[in-house]
Design a protein around this motif. Structure first.
Motif, PDB file in Angstrom:
ATOM      1  N   ILE A   3       3.381  56.407  33.048  1.00  0.00           N
ATOM      2  CA  ILE A   3       2.311  56.396  32.037  1.00  0.00           C
ATOM      3  C   ILE A   3       2.185  57.765  31.376  1.00  0.00           C
ATOM      4  O   ILE A   3       2.039  57.879  30.156  1.00  0.00           O
ATOM      5  CB  ILE A   3       0.969  55.974  32.679  1.00  0.00           C
ATOM      6  N   GLU A  21       4.112  55.099  39.104  1.00  0.00           N
ATOM      7  CA  GLU A  21       3.527  54.459  37.922  1.00  0.00           C
ATOM      8  C   GLU A  21       2.780  55.477  37.062  1.00  0.00           C
ATOM      9  O   GLU A  21       2.830  55.430  35.831  1.00  0.00           O
ATOM     10  CB  GLU A  21       2.594  53.322  38.348  1.00  0.00           C
ATOM     11  N   TYR A  58       1.268  47.520  32.430  1.00  0.00           N
ATOM     12  CA  TYR A  58       2.004  48.652  32.983  1.00  0.00           C
ATOM     13  C   TYR A  58       1.810  48.768  34.478  1.00  0.00           C
ATOM     14  O   TYR A  58       2.736  49.156  35.210  1.00  0.00           O
ATOM     15  CB  TYR A  58       1.573  49.944  32.294  1.00  0.00           C
TER      16      TYR A  58
END
Length: 266
Positions: A189, A185, A130
């Motif tokens: 998440i 990011e 990720y």
């Protein structure tokens, strides 16, 4: 908010020094709903980090109550292992162990909590992928940039799948471009995991970009001066930084903190 997963009620915190007492927090009242991402913003020394250390039971309040997932903390004894397992903590400095690989550093909380199963192994791989660190899984910290260190520190705090995550200015030492990239990011998440996140920052734009709500604090002593709801749709992108309403939110928060204290956070 009917049933907050984290509730801080009338909390004060005094630190005793050899010469005098320092009141770090005064009558703090905050609530955080399940699955919310809420920022606490304010100048250095206003007690932001103290608040999440109280929630994580690293320190105890002088008085007041802290209730997490229906359990009110007992100021005379530590929280249970079960509660510790529900909490994650990401520090300002990632403090990676230089003798461990990237993957081994990420897996450290699993070893501490005694968690071992294919489910957690898959989560390690998923989180590395990720943040685009999968190809560095067998590298050592000395081979990585500062931004990469920070990425590893962030996913390490998430690897044991905590329900609630405390983030203490995790991107504060990074350059602006890297910080913005990691903010996006983090949003991805958070949306995927549904964790409750308390995000500490002294950066006003970062707070507005990330958060559903923002608590604004002032210092001497640390206290809450306002709570703002940030009404932008999800998913959010960096395009928001140029939005007029975004700028208005930032200006309002800056005005709440005040011109004198604002000098400390620019």
């Amino acid at each position: 908010m009917e049933h907050p997963i984290i509730s801080i009620q009338h909390v004060n915190k005094l630190f005793n020094t050899k010469r005098h007492k320092i009141q770090a927090l005064q009558d703090i009242n905050m609530e955080f709903g399940k699955g919310e991402l809420v920022s606490i913003v304010g100048p250095s020394g206003c007690g932001k980090s103290t608040i999440i250390r109280l929630v994580d039971d690293i320190i105890k309040p002088t008085d007041g109550t802290i209730t997490v997932d229906g359990i009110t903390y007992d100021n005379n004894k530590p929280i249970s292992k079960e509660m510790i397992r529900k909490l994650g903590f990401i520090f300002q400095v990632p403090n990676l162990y230089p003798w461990l690989t990237v993957k081994e550093n990420v897996m450290l909380p699993l070893r501490i909590h005694g968690l071992s199963s294919p489910e957690y192994d898959e989560n390690v791989q998923r989180l590395l992928k990720y943040v685009d660190m999968e190809r560095y899984a067998d590298a050592y910290p000395s081979e990585l940039s500062g931004g990469m260190h920070q990425k590893i520190g962030v996913i390490r705090g998430m690897v044991h799948k905590p329900e609630m995550l405390m983030m203490d200015e995790p991107f504060g030492a990074l350059d602006e471009n890297t910080r913005e990239m990691l903010n996006i990011e983090l949003l991805h998440i958070w949306q995927e995991t549904g964790m409750t996140i308390i995000f500490i920052t002294h950066n006003v734009e970062e707070a507005v970009l990330l958060s559903q709500r923002v608590y604004v604090m002032a210092s001497h002593p640390g206290r809450v001066v306002a709570e703002l709801e940030v009404k932008f749709d999800r998913p959010r992108t960096l395009d928001l930084l140029a939005d007029r309403t975004f700028g208005e939110y930032c200006t309002k928060i800056e005005n709440l903190i005040g011109k004198i204290e604002l000098k400390q956070i620019k």
